[in-house]
Design a protein around this motif. Structure first.
Motif, short mmCIF file in Angstrom:
data_model
loop_
_atom_site.label_atom_id
_atom_site.label_comp_id
_atom_site.label_asym_id
_atom_site.label_seq_id
_atom_site.Cartn_x
_atom_site.Cartn_y
_atom_site.Cartn_z
N LEU A 72 0.86 -1.17 0.00
CA LEU A 72 0.00 0.00 0.00
C LEU A 72 0.90 1.23 0.00
CD1 LEU A 72 -2.41 -1.28 2.76
CD2 LEU A 72 -2.95 -1.10 0.35
N THR A 73 0.48 2.26 -0.68
CA THR A 73 1.28 3.48 -0.76
C THR A 73 0.42 4.69 -0.41
OG1 THR A 73 0.79 3.77 -3.10
CG2 THR A 73 2.78 2.52 -2.55
N GLY A 74 1.07 5.80 -0.19
CA GLY A 74 0.35 7.04 0.08
C GLY A 74 1.28 8.10 0.60
N SER A 75 0.71 9.03 1.35
CA SER A 75 1.50 10.13 1.91
C SER A 75 1.27 10.19 3.42
CB SER A 75 1.11 11.46 1.26
OG SER A 75 -0.26 11.73 1.49
N TYR A 76 2.25 10.75 4.11
CA TYR A 76 2.15 10.91 5.56
C TYR A 76 2.65 12.28 5.95
CZ TYR A 76 7.19 10.36 6.25
OH TYR A 76 8.56 10.54 6.23
N LYS A 77 2.29 12.67 7.16
CA LYS A 77 2.74 13.95 7.69
C LYS A 77 3.07 13.81 9.16
CE LYS A 77 1.58 18.80 8.05
NZ LYS A 77 0.63 19.86 7.78
N ASP A 78 4.17 14.43 9.55
CA ASP A 78 4.62 14.48 10.94
C ASP A 78 4.34 15.89 11.43
OD1 ASP A 78 5.99 14.66 13.31
OD2 ASP A 78 7.95 14.23 12.46
N SER A 79 3.50 16.02 12.43
CA SER A 79 3.17 17.34 12.95
C SER A 79 3.19 17.31 14.47
CB SER A 79 1.78 17.74 12.44
OG SER A 79 1.40 18.98 12.97
N ASP A 80 4.21 17.91 15.05
CA ASP A 80 4.33 18.02 16.51
C ASP A 80 4.15 16.69 17.24
OD1 ASP A 80 4.80 20.78 16.42
OD2 ASP A 80 2.65 21.21 16.36
N GLY A 81 4.85 15.66 16.77
CA GLY A 81 4.80 14.36 17.44
C GLY A 81 3.60 13.51 17.09
N THR A 82 2.85 13.93 16.08
CA THR A 82 1.70 13.15 15.61
C THR A 82 1.92 12.77 14.16
OG1 THR A 82 0.19 14.29 17.11
CG2 THR A 82 -0.79 13.19 15.21
N LEU A 83 1.72 11.51 13.87
CA LEU A 83 1.89 10.98 12.52
C LEU A 83 0.51 10.68 11.96
CD1 LEU A 83 4.36 10.23 10.80
CD2 LEU A 83 4.17 7.91 11.69
N SER A 84 0.23 11.20 10.77
CA SER A 84 -1.05 10.93 10.12
C SER A 84 -0.78 10.67 8.65
CB SER A 84 -2.01 12.10 10.30
OG SER A 84 -1.46 13.28 9.75
N GLY A 85 -1.75 10.07 7.97
CA GLY A 85 -1.51 9.77 6.56
C GLY A 85 -2.76 9.46 5.79
N ARG A 86 -2.56 9.31 4.49
CA ARG A 86 -3.63 9.01 3.57
C ARG A 86 -3.09 8.05 2.52
NH1 ARG A 86 -8.41 11.19 2.86
NH2 ARG A 86 -8.01 12.80 4.38
N TYR A 87 -3.87 7.01 2.23
CA TYR A 87 -3.49 6.05 1.21
C TYR A 87 -3.66 6.66 -0.18
CZ TYR A 87 -3.38 2.56 4.89
OH TYR A 87 -3.06 1.86 6.03
N SER A 88 -3.02 6.07 -1.17
CA SER A 88 -3.09 6.58 -2.54
C SER A 88 -4.51 6.61 -3.10
CB SER A 88 -2.19 5.74 -3.46
OG SER A 88 -0.85 5.91 -3.10
N ASP A 89 -5.39 5.77 -2.55
CA ASP A 89 -6.77 5.77 -3.03
C ASP A 89 -7.63 6.84 -2.35
OD1 ASP A 89 -7.19 4.72 -0.51
OD2 ASP A 89 -8.03 2.82 -1.21
#
Length: 156
Positions: free
Chosen positions: A80-97
């Motif tokens: 699975l692929t996608g994008s992620y973001k690191d913001s002030d010690g919190t990791l969040s993301g979204r898959y390519s779909d």
């Protein structure tokens, strides 16, 4: 008097220079991504060893992209692929779909940067521990991608 004014101006310039170069606070998550970038292997899930039960590898790239290789209920690895973001010690993301991760995660990175603990912000507060490792080449070379698999359970 000129000495004191020069000293004050020099001090103010130093403070501005130091705060302007703070690499821990990027608006778009790119600077923070540098410390998380690399290959990670899941070692524990909810304090249980996962070896022999299921297997997960994730590759976090400096540009905010990720690749997730997971072997959960199948004999093969799903990618699975996608994008992620690191913001002030919190990791969040979204898959390519376009689907978001199941949860955002609070994370702790060990002092040596080789151990990553993710704690979900969802109700169960699931805890998973990853260690830096190389993803085996046979997993990267030919995993099944989401489009090749009918339904994929997502770890993140």
């Amino acid at each position: 008097m000129k000495k004191y004014i020069r000293a004050i101006v020099a001090t103010v310039c130093c403070v501005i220079a130091v705060t302007a170069c703070d690499k821990n606070k990027g608006d778009d998550g790119r600077i923070e991504n540098l410390k998380l970038a690399g290959d990670w292997g899941l070692v524990t899930w909810e304090d249980d060893e996962v070896s022999g039960i299921f297997s997960v590898y994730m590759r976090l790239q400096e540009n905010g992209r990720f690749e997730l290789y997971q072997q959960l209920t199948t004999s093969w690895y799903e990618k699975l692929t996608g994008s992620y973001k690191d913001s002030d010690g919190t990791l969040s993301g979204r898959y390519s779909d376009g689907e978001p991760w199941v949860s955002s995660y609070d994370y702790e990175l060990s002092a040596d940067g080789n151990r990553l603990v993710l704690t979900s912000q969802s109700e169960g507060h699931e805890r998973s521990v990853y260690e830096r490792t190389s993803i085996p080449s046979d997993i990267v070379v030919k995993p099944y991608t989401k489009s090749e698999v009918e339904s994929v359970r997502r770890v993140l």
